[in-house]
Design an enzyme around this catalytic site. Structure first.
Site, PDB file in Angstrom:
ATOM      1  CE  LYS A  77      -3.972  75.997 -15.302  1.00 48.66           C
ATOM      2  NZ  LYS A  77      -3.837  77.055 -14.280  1.00 48.66           N
TER       3      LYS A  77
HETATM    4  C1  E4P Z   1      -1.143  76.376 -12.206  1.00 51.10           C
HETATM    5  O1  E4P Z   1      -1.421  76.543 -13.369  1.00 51.10           O
HETATM    6  C2  E4P Z   1      -1.937  76.896 -11.075  1.00 51.10           C
HETATM    7  O2  E4P Z   1      -2.507  78.115 -11.478  1.00 51.10           O
HETATM    8  C3  E4P Z   1      -1.121  77.210  -9.852  1.00 51.10           C
HETATM    9  O3  E4P Z   1       0.235  76.873 -10.004  1.00 51.10           O
HETATM   10  C4  E4P Z   1      -1.739  76.772  -8.569  1.00 51.10           C
HETATM   11  O4  E4P Z   1      -0.887  77.108  -7.505  1.00 51.10           O
HETATM   12  P1  E4P Z   1      -1.373  77.170  -5.987  1.00 51.10           P
HETATM   13  O5  E4P Z   1      -1.343  75.802  -5.420  1.00 51.10           O
HETATM   14  O6  E4P Z   1      -0.348  78.046  -5.304  1.00 51.10           O
HETATM   15  O7  E4P Z   1      -2.746  77.772  -5.985  1.00 51.10           O
END
Ligand code: E4P
Length: 217
Positions: free
Chosen positions: A83
Site C-alpha cells: 500500500k
Molecule cells: C483503507 O485501506 C483504510 O485502511 C481505511 O479504509 C481508512 O478508513 P478510516 O477513514 O475509517 O480511517
C-alpha cells in the site's frame, strides 16, 4: 463485489473468514497501532489465514525508501498488496513495484484525477476514502461513481477499492455504483445482517411457536 476487512485484529478477521465472506484484508499504520502488534508478525499471521490480497502500508515518504519498504513487505507472503499513498513519490513507487510483479494498493485517494494517475502507474487497487470525504461535507460516493465512469471509459484494469467505510449504506451504494471491492471494519460488515423487521418478524414467529407447545429437538 469483493469484501476486504479493514483491520489488523486477527480474531475479528478469523470470525469473518470462518463465515466465508473475506476476500482480502487492508491494514494501515493506524490499524497496526490499534492492534498493538508488530507489523511484520501480524501481517504474516493475516496472510497465513486469508488467501486473498492483504494490504500492508509503507511508511516512508520518498519513492526510493517506499520501494525498499514495499519489497520487504512483499517478502512476507505472495498475497501481499503493497500500500502506497497517492503522492507523486507514491506513484513512482507504484510504477516500480507493480513493474516487479507486486500487487499495489494506492491509498488516500480523494479525487478522480488522482485515481487516473493511479491507474496509469499500474495500481492493482485504488482506494478512494468515502467516509473522510463525507466528514468534510463532500459526497464520497460521488467520487466512486466518477472513478467507475472514467475507468469504464478507458477500460482501466485497476480495481476500485471503496475505503473509509462508515455505514452499511456506504457498502450498498458502492455496490450499486459498481465498486470492485469494499473494505470495511468488522463492525460494519456484521451490521449488514441487521434489520429491525428481521428482529420484529423473528420475535413474532417465536411467540407463535411457543403457543404451539411443539418442539423440533
Ligand atoms: C483503507 O485501506 C483504510 O485502511 C481505511 O479504509 C481508512 O478508513 P478510516 O477513514 O475509517 O480511517
Amino acid at each position: 463485489m469483493k469484501f476486504f476487512v479493514d483491520t489488523a485484529d486477527i480474531e475479528a478477521i478469523r470470525e469473518l473468514h470462518d463465515l466465508g465472506i473475506v476476500d482480502g484484508v487492508t491494514t494501515n499504520p493506524s490499524l497496526i497501532l490499534k492492534s498493538g502488534r508488530d507489523i511484520l508478525e501480524v501481517t504474516k499471521e493475516i496472510c497465513d489465514l486469508v488467501d486473498g490480497p492483504v494490504s500492508a502500508e509503507v511508511v516512508a515518504t520518498g519513492a526510493d525508501a517506499m520501494i525498499e519498504e514495499g519489497r520487504k513487505l512483499a517478502k512476507i507472503a505472495s498475497n501481499i498488496a503493497v500500500k502506497v499513498p497517492l503522492t507523486w513519490d507514491g506513484l513512482k513507487a507504484c510504477k516500480t513495484l507493480s513493474g516487479e510483479g507486486h500487487m499495489v494498493n494506492v491509498t488516500l485517494c480523494f479525487s478522480a484525477a488522482q485515481a487516473i494517475l493511479a491507474a496509469k502507474a499500474g495500481a492493482t487497487f485504488v482506494s478512494p476514502f468515502i467516509g473522510r470525504l463525507d466528514d468534510i461535507n463532500l459526497d464520497g460516493l460521488d467520487l466512486i461513481a466518477d472513478i467507475r465512469t472514467i475507468y469504464n471509459n478507458y477500460d482501466y484494469k485497476t480495481e476500485i477499492l471503496a475505503a473509509s467505510i462508515r455505514s452499511v449504506n456506504h457498502i450498498s451504494e458502492a455496490a450499486k455504483i459498481g465498486a470492485d471491492v469494499v473494505t470495511a471494519p468488522p463492525s460494519v460488515l456484521k451490521q449488514m445482517a441487521a434489520h429491525p423487521l428481521t428482529d420484529k418478524g423473528l420475535a413474532a414467529f417465536m411467540a407463535d411457536w411457543e403457543k404451539t407447545g411443539q418442539k423440533i429437538l
